[in-house]
Design a protein around this motif. Structure first.
Motif, PDB file in Angstrom:
ATOM      1  N   PRO A 107      42.884  17.482  20.769  1.00 27.04           N
ATOM      2  CA  PRO A 107      43.792  18.772  20.875  1.00 27.04           C
ATOM      3  C   PRO A 107      43.378  19.791  21.702  1.00 27.04           C
ATOM      4  N   GLU A 108      42.168  20.151  22.330  1.00 28.56           N
ATOM      5  CA  GLU A 108      42.190  21.042  23.387  1.00 28.56           C
ATOM      6  C   GLU A 108      42.412  20.737  24.527  1.00 28.56           C
ATOM      7  N   LEU A 109      42.660  19.287  24.606  1.00 30.89           N
ATOM      8  CA  LEU A 109      43.248  18.709  26.191  1.00 30.89           C
ATOM      9  C   LEU A 109      44.778  18.988  26.014  1.00 30.89           C
TER      10      LEU A 109
ATOM     11  N   SER B  23      41.445  22.681  35.092  1.00 25.64           N
ATOM     12  CA  SER B  23      41.905  23.951  35.205  1.00 25.64           C
ATOM     13  C   SER B  23      42.440  24.164  33.658  1.00 25.64           C
ATOM     14  N   ASP B  24      42.061  25.392  33.005  1.00 20.09           N
ATOM     15  CA  ASP B  24      42.397  25.783  31.762  1.00 20.09           C
ATOM     16  C   ASP B  24      43.525  26.477  31.570  1.00 20.09           C
ATOM     17  N   SER B  25      44.806  26.059  30.934  1.00 16.93           N
ATOM     18  CA  SER B  25      46.034  26.718  30.973  1.00 16.93           C
ATOM     19  C   SER B  25      46.328  27.749  30.037  1.00 16.93           C
ATOM     20  N   ASP B  26      45.527  27.607  28.859  1.00 14.47           N
ATOM     21  CA  ASP B  26      45.522  28.314  27.504  1.00 14.47           C
ATOM     22  C   ASP B  26      44.498  29.284  27.274  1.00 14.47           C
ATOM     23  N   GLY B  27      43.431  29.324  28.189  1.00 14.67           N
ATOM     24  CA  GLY B  27      42.535  30.314  28.037  1.00 14.67           C
ATOM     25  C   GLY B  27      41.570  30.193  27.103  1.00 14.67           C
ATOM     26  N   ASP B  28      41.231  29.011  26.588  1.00 16.93           N
ATOM     27  CA  ASP B  28      40.377  28.651  25.593  1.00 16.93           C
ATOM     28  C   ASP B  28      38.808  28.099  26.262  1.00 16.93           C
ATOM     29  N   GLY B  29      38.696  28.241  27.399  1.00 22.05           N
ATOM     30  CA  GLY B  29      37.455  27.836  28.445  1.00 22.05           C
ATOM     31  C   GLY B  29      37.450  26.375  28.417  1.00 22.05           C
ATOM     32  N   VAL B  30      38.278  25.668  27.978  1.00 25.74           N
ATOM     33  CA  VAL B  30      38.650  23.928  28.194  1.00 25.74           C
ATOM     34  C   VAL B  30      39.696  23.697  29.004  1.00 25.74           C
ATOM     35  N   GLY B  31      39.565  22.853  30.003  1.00 23.27           N
ATOM     36  CA  GLY B  31      40.505  22.506  30.989  1.00 23.27           C
ATOM     37  C   GLY B  31      41.677  21.640  30.116  1.00 23.27           C
ATOM     38  N   ASP B  32      42.803  21.506  30.556  1.00 25.67           N
ATOM     39  CA  ASP B  32      43.632  20.880  29.497  1.00 25.67           C
ATOM     40  C   ASP B  32      44.730  20.181  30.668  1.00 25.67           C
ATOM     41  N   LEU B  33      45.541  19.397  29.904  1.00 26.57           N
ATOM     42  CA  LEU B  33      46.707  18.762  30.567  1.00 26.57           C
ATOM     43  C   LEU B  33      47.538  19.729  31.275  1.00 26.57           C
TER      44      LEU B  33
HETATM   45 MG    MG Z   1      42.363  24.957  27.607  1.00 30.23          MG
END
Ligand code: MG
Ligand code: GLC
Length: 576
Positions: free
Chosen positions: A90-92, A37-47
């Protein structure tokens, strides 16, 4: 629109701090952070995205989350190529996000298990940069360097699709370095005490942050020798014992999980012994491929054999980690050539479906998206001795994408909703870390969490129900497993039996008979249940009464195609 669903009251969890052997009662769930699930909309799922989905996991009935590496990495092996063990890609997210993940999970009665690829690093790791640049410097001896590429002749190649040798020439140092996996992943030199000390400190770093366990990635391969095959060599086990003593002394109640893909007789050696314990848990690599074998051969024999042999006596407190699928290919390295060929024929008829010595597909496509077969597979997974591990997305029967390279085929974004990017991310679809599945059968517009929540008999709701039934019967987590002879070659039966010794948890004695038919048409079978003559039998799912075990100690059962039962047996009290 992102998923907005209110979840009903969570299933009750056992206390978080009370049980130092919590892992034996836990249901685990593997989450690839970048694909969840991507919380900040950069296309990469993150913590942040994972934290936002903890309610979902709690609702499902998950007790512990296994998080594959999120450390800084060039991401050439899905993050298993670590460039810095103590920072987050960083993106995670950030270290603070890890802290938040741990405390938010704990607040929901769930635990966090991190993944530590400790056999090797990325070639981008500062240690390797220094090692190649300065052979006499402090890191000169941190990797395995030789003047020739002929050392350790008996070590097999694991990534057979990409590598031709376990040695690679480094033009900077003008020497060869050893690598068990990709050539951009040099093996650390475990002969060097400074390496061992640093790895122990890395573990302390994450354990100090509050994580509940560590998955020890690729653990058989730490040490190699000229005579041996570099898998489970004595010094590797000695180091594992040292890790265990450190954890027992400094972090009691935390868990070590061995990823040891080895031959059935060898996997249990990673538990060590009662006097000299090693890992608390080991993945059940022996059973896994044999489940898939049974499904297509319609023969239970191989499973019977492995349950009787590989599972014999594990030390007290040790637990198997049962699984069907994970982020890697379904490994066929540890089955005979004949079985491997049969499995390829059934499950990887398109060469694209293969990776290395295995099959890079998800559970639902492997099982032809057949609901009966998926339920049968889960009924096995949840009733085998040990603790089950689910792989994200398999609870909704997600598909894969064999057009993606390597194991990315089954690492695509979680499908939450029928909306843009399956509700995984609000980014431009072209920017996603991996494309969402849009195949004919598994398109996210119909295979997604939201749709399955809206359907009372969906796979998701069935799996949640099965997890709930399992939780109500600690016999599944703690009982012995005894294979019960059946007179039908397609039928596997075992008795799980638990004396209810852990009364502090409200446990009571319980006996459960599990019967599975791998036949593709209905069958009937006679199960021999020694010592259980006359026992009353009740179905665990609905409470339905079954005929009692006969006076001769046999139970006659009929099973539909790919059918199964979990039957509670109430032995007749002995008179006299
Ligand atoms: Mg993200
Ligand atoms: C483990 C991981 C796998 C990785 C390999 C090398 O087997 O599960 O994904 O590629 O180690 O790091």
């Amino acid at each position: 629109m992102l998923l907005r669903v209110t979840f009903t009251a969570p299933i009750q969890m056992p206390g978080l701090v009370l049980d130092p052997r919590w892992y034996r009662r836990a249901v685990f769930y593997e989450v690839l952070v970048r694909s969840f699930s991507d919380s900040d909309g950069d296309g990469v799922g993150d913590l942040g995205g994972l934290i936002a989905k903890l309610d979902y996991l709690q609702w499902l009935g998950v007790d512990a989350i296994w998080v594959p590496p999120f450390y800084r990495s060039p991401m050439r092996d899905g993050g298993y190529d670590v460039a810095d063990f103590r920072s987050v890609q960083p993106e995670l997210g950030s270290i603070d996000d890890v802290r938040r993940l741990v405390s938010d999970a704990h607040a929901r009665g769930m635990r966090i298990v991190l993944d530590l690829p400790l056999n090797h690093t990325s070639d981008q790791h500062e240690w390797f940069r220094q090692s190649r640049a300065d052979p006499d410097g402090p890191y000169g001896d941190w990797y395995v360097w030789r003047d020739t590429d002929t050392g350790f002749p008996r070590t097999r190649i694991i990534f057979t699709d990409t590598e031709e040798s376990n040695w690679a020439f480094d033009p900077v140092r003008r020497q060869f370095y050893f690598h068990r996996f990709f050539s951009h992943q040099p093996d650390l030199n475990y002969e060097n005490p400074a390496v061992r000390a640093e790895i122990l400190d890395t573990m302390r770093f994450w354990l100090d942050l509050g994580v509940d366990g560590l998955r020890l990635d690729a653990i058989p391969y730490l040490f190699e020798s000229e005579e041996g095959n570099g898998e489970g060599e004595p010094p590797t086990h000695a180091f594992l014992r040292e890790v265990r003593s450190m954890v027992d002394a400094e972090y009691p109640g935390r868990m070590l999980l061995a990823e040891a893909n080895a031959w059935p007789q060898e996997v249990a050696t990673y538990f060590g012994t009662a006097e000299a314990p090693e890992a608390h848990m080991a993945f059940d690599f022996p059973v896994m491929p044999r489940v898939f074998y049974a499904m297509r051969s319609q023969h239970a024999g191989e499973l019977v054999k492995v349950l009787q042999e590989a599972h014999a006596d594990v030390p007290d407190g040790a637990a198997w980690g049962a699984f069907l699928r994970n982020h890697d290919e379904l490994s066929l390295e540890m089955v005979s050539e004949e079985y491997r060929h049969a499995m390829y024929g059934w499950y990887a008829y398109d060469p694209r479906m293969r990776a290395n010595v295995g099959i890079r597909r998800r559970l639902a496509p492997l099982l032809d998206n057949d609901r009966e077969e998926i339920e049968l597979a889960h009924a096995l997974l949840l009733s085998l001795a040990g603790s089950p591990f689910l792989y994200y997305g398999d609870e909704i029967g997600m598909g894969d994408n064999i057009w993606l390279p390597d194991r990315d085929a089954s690492r695509t974004p979680m499908q939450w909703t029928p909306d843009r990017n399956a509700g995984f991310s609000s980014a431009d679809p072209g920017k996603l870390v991996l494309p969402v599945v849009q195949s004919l059968v598994y398109h996210y517009q119909h295979v997604n969490v939201e749709a399955q929540l809206a359907q009372s008999r969906s796979l998701l709701r069935w799996i949640r129900g099965a997890l709930h039934v399992r939780r109500q019967h600690p016999v599944f987590a703690l009982g012995d497993l005894r294979v019960a002879p059946s007179d039908h070659e397609s039928v596997l039966a075992y008795v799980r039996e638990y004396a209810g010794s852990e009364q502090a948890f409200g446990d009571r004695p319980e006996t459960v008979l599990c019967v599975f038919s791998f036949a593709h048409t209905p069958v009937s079978a006679r199960i021999s249940l020694d010592g259980l003559a006359g026992a009353a039998a009740t179905d665990l799912f609905g409470g339905g009464r079954f005929p009692a075990v006969g006076d001769d100690g046999a139970l006659e059962v009929t099973l539909g195609a790919r059918g199964f039962y979990w039957l509670r047996l109430e032995p007749v009290p002995r008179v006299g």
